[in-house]
Motif scaffolding. Structure first.
Motif: not given
Lengths: 203, 203
Positions: B79-107
């Motif tokens: 829930s922290v905005p990434p602020h990496t300085g580029s849109l592409r890396t910000d989006l990749l970071e949001i996606g990475r976090a969603v993947c990580e949390h999905s792995r742990d919390h799908t059920p």
């Protein structure tokens, strides 16, 4: 992608059930919409359909199997590839069907997904009987667009082939904003078509 | 979109719980991952955490409330905005976090969604405490990209603002193909960035 057999794709729309089985599934869907998954019992479906419990359990070994079959039967109309003659209208039609089914079946879908977490057999059945059928529809629509010269085959990305139905299902299941015609149109016109046609330099 | 207050966005990462409450939620998450939603009881969590049932129920009036709070707490790091300085890396970071949390919390997520079907109060809490927070993150990332001149504001479409996390969540919940880094990269590079930059003629 290249080996899509459109005849067998079209076959997915044929009813795999006898008339009596289809009746039992229709009663199941009715009861699901009235009472929800948790309060549905195989016994109540059997009683409402004047069938024996043995008949039900012979065909569908558990409540989860029965509900999955009813869900798949309830969304069968969208298992026909659209064939409208243009990629844009094919995609809009796929999206429209997903929206319609989401509206009717969101609670059932949530219940089935929850069951899948602790029932690998159900998970496998859902994948084989639903996910793979839906993939064939999309593959068929994209292959036809390549055939017509609307898109280049290299623009199709297998990794995210189900972006259209996937996002719409997310909206119905999670986002508290059921998808609308406007959602589908926006997705198709501002995202999917620009992406699918992005390497095409001339038609 | 224009009124995003990045300070309050950053605040969403601050823990809203006391140390003791955070402990109780951590125990809840542990028990969820071990036993699943259906077999989890508030009593068992209270016992494992050496808390009284009254303490639990005073804070979280039902098992569904407790589980929702634990889920939100478990995904708070994203829930922290990434602020990496580029849109592409910000989006990749949001996606990475969603993947990580999905792995742990799908059920857990599937169980919570199923509960939401017959619990409007839970549905509202999920929306207010989770969906809206996530929207602020994406709004912040896009606003920063506009600010930097990477995209034009007119290219942002509110209707499908949650396409990136939405599709990834669909993959985790429904598609039997948990999203990977490759999924995120493909989505960002072949779909989102071409769409977001499509009207930008010069930087």
């Amino acid at each position: 992608m290249k080996n899509v057999n459109t005849e067998s794709t079209a076959d997915t729309a044929q009813c795999p059930w006898t008339t009596r089985e289809a009746e039992l599934l229709a009663v199941t869907l009715q009861q699901l919409q009235q009472h929800g998954y948790d309060r549905l019992t195989v016994e109540a479906v059997a009683a409402a359909a004047r069938a024996s419990k043995a008949t039900m359990y012979r065909r569908w070994p558990s409540k989860a199997d029965l509900v999955l079959a009813a869900f798949i039967e309830g969304t069968r109309s969208s298992s026909v590839p659209p064939h409208t003659g243009s990629l844009r209208t094919d995609l809009l039609e796929i999206g429209r069907a997903v929206c319609e089914h989401s509206r009717d079946h969101t609670p059932t879908m949530r219940a089935v997904l929850n069951e899948m977490s602790h029932n690998p057999r159900l998970s496998q059945a859902f994948h084989e009987k639903f996910v793979i059928q839906r993939k064939m529809i999309i593959d068929g629509v994209l292959a036809a667009a390549v055939e017509r010269g609307e898109i280049e085959e290299s623009a199709i990305n297998e990794e995210i082939f189900d972006l259209l139905p996937g996002y719409l299902v997310f909206r119905a299941l999670v986002a508290d904003r059921p998808p609308t015609e406007e959602t589908v149109r926006t997705l198709v016109d501002t995202v999917l078509l620009p992406s699918l046609t992005r390497r095409v330099t001339e038609f």
